[in-house]
Structures are given as C-alpha cells and as structure tokens.
Design a protein around this motif. Structure first.
Motif, mmCIF file in Angstrom:
data_model
loop_
_atom_site.group_PDB
_atom_site.id
_atom_site.type_symbol
_atom_site.label_atom_id
_atom_site.label_comp_id
_atom_site.label_asym_id
_atom_site.label_seq_id
_atom_site.Cartn_x
_atom_site.Cartn_y
_atom_site.Cartn_z
ATOM 1 N N PRO A 28 0.824 -1.212 0.000
ATOM 2 C CA PRO A 28 0.000 0.000 0.000
ATOM 3 C C PRO A 28 0.864 1.270 0.000
ATOM 4 N N HIS A 29 1.999 1.218 0.679
ATOM 5 C CA HIS A 29 2.899 2.380 0.676
ATOM 6 C C HIS A 29 3.408 2.675 -0.735
ATOM 7 N N ASP A 30 3.710 1.627 -1.515
ATOM 8 C CA ASP A 30 4.149 1.822 -2.905
ATOM 9 C C ASP A 30 3.074 2.557 -3.712
ATOM 10 N N LEU A 31 1.822 2.147 -3.530
ATOM 11 C CA LEU A 31 0.718 2.784 -4.246
ATOM 12 C C LEU A 31 0.574 4.241 -3.825
ATOM 13 N N ARG A 32 0.682 4.504 -2.537
ATOM 14 C CA ARG A 32 0.589 5.862 -2.013
ATOM 15 C C ARG A 32 1.720 6.726 -2.579
ATOM 16 N N HIS A 33 2.936 6.173 -2.590
ATOM 17 C CA HIS A 33 4.086 6.905 -3.123
ATOM 18 C C HIS A 33 3.886 7.191 -4.618
ATOM 19 N N PHE A 34 3.409 6.192 -5.347
ATOM 20 C CA PHE A 34 3.144 6.367 -6.780
ATOM 21 C C PHE A 34 2.152 7.495 -7.005
ATOM 22 N N PHE A 35 1.035 7.458 -6.256
ATOM 23 C CA PHE A 35 0.017 8.505 -6.419
ATOM 24 C C PHE A 35 0.595 9.879 -6.127
ATOM 25 N N CYS A 36 1.231 10.028 -4.973
ATOM 26 C CA CYS A 36 1.740 11.343 -4.574
ATOM 27 C C CYS A 36 2.776 11.860 -5.568
ATOM 28 N N SER A 37 3.709 11.019 -5.953
ATOM 29 C CA SER A 37 4.755 11.431 -6.888
ATOM 30 C C SER A 37 4.175 11.842 -8.232
ATOM 31 N N HIS A 38 3.294 11.028 -8.774
ATOM 32 C CA HIS A 38 2.739 11.324 -10.097
ATOM 33 C C HIS A 38 1.758 12.486 -10.064
ATOM 34 N N ILE A 58 1.705 19.049 5.876
ATOM 35 C CA ILE A 58 2.259 19.158 4.525
ATOM 36 C C ILE A 58 3.653 18.538 4.439
ATOM 37 N N HIS A 59 4.375 18.516 5.553
ATOM 38 C CA HIS A 59 5.722 17.939 5.554
ATOM 39 C C HIS A 59 5.689 16.438 5.271
ATOM 40 N N THR A 60 4.612 15.787 5.613
ATOM 41 C CA THR A 60 4.458 14.368 5.288
ATOM 42 C C THR A 60 4.413 14.191 3.779
ATOM 43 N N THR A 61 3.684 15.059 3.093
ATOM 44 C CA THR A 61 3.577 14.990 1.634
ATOM 45 C C THR A 61 4.921 15.277 0.991
ATOM 46 N N LEU A 62 5.669 16.180 1.572
ATOM 47 C CA LEU A 62 6.968 16.537 1.002
ATOM 48 C C LEU A 62 7.939 15.362 0.984
ATOM 49 N N LEU A 63 7.702 14.370 1.822
ATOM 50 C CA LEU A 63 8.553 13.177 1.806
ATOM 51 C C LEU A 63 8.437 12.424 0.486
ATOM 52 N N TYR A 64 7.346 12.630 -0.237
ATOM 53 C CA TYR A 64 7.116 11.934 -1.504
ATOM 54 C C TYR A 64 7.669 12.704 -2.694
#
Length: 79
Positions: A28-38, A58-64
């Motif tokens: 699930p983390h891979d999917l979350r990372h994919f979504f956020c990055s793209h 917002i700092h959590t999102t910046l990790l992606y």
C-alpha cells in the motif's frame, strides 16, 4: 462494502495476492508513493496532494517529492 471501513488485513492480503501474481512485491505504501509522486509531477500542488492523501501535515507529503537525478539535472539546465 456497505459503508464500513475496509480492514487493513484485507488490503494487505490483496496486495500479497497480486504481488505473487506479478512476481514483484507491491505494498500500500508503494501505491501511495506512486500517487503522490505522479500527482505532483502532473501539476497538482503539494497542498492538493496532501489533501487527497489525507495528510494533516504538509511535511508528510513533502517526503514523496524526491526527484530523480535526471529530473534535477533537467531543471538545473533550465536555469
């Protein structure tokens, strides 16, 4: 699913099943990372992505937002 929250165990089982089918582990983390990055690469703002990802900080999102070396070089060459 009748409006009930989806159980984390069920989600993990589904990811395990599909990981075995494709021969590559996905989480699930891979999917979350994919979504956020793209989403960020497609022009959504960090605030919009944070909202969609359910991040309260917002700092959590910046990790992606770790750009690849080639992306950094491309941007540096635009200067």
């Amino acid at each position: 699913m009748g409006g009930k929250p989806v159980d984390r165990t069920l989600i993990n089982k589904l990811f395990k099943t599909y990981s075995e089918k494709i021969g590559k582990e996905i989480t699930p983390h891979d999917l979350r990372h994919f979504f956020c990055s793209h989403a960020l690469n497609s022009g959504m703002s960090v605030h919009e992505v944070a909202n969609q990802a359910g991040h309260s900080n917002i700092h959590t999102t910046l990790l992606y937002t770790n750009p690849s070396k080639s992306e950094l070089l491309k941007k540096m060459n635009q200067l």
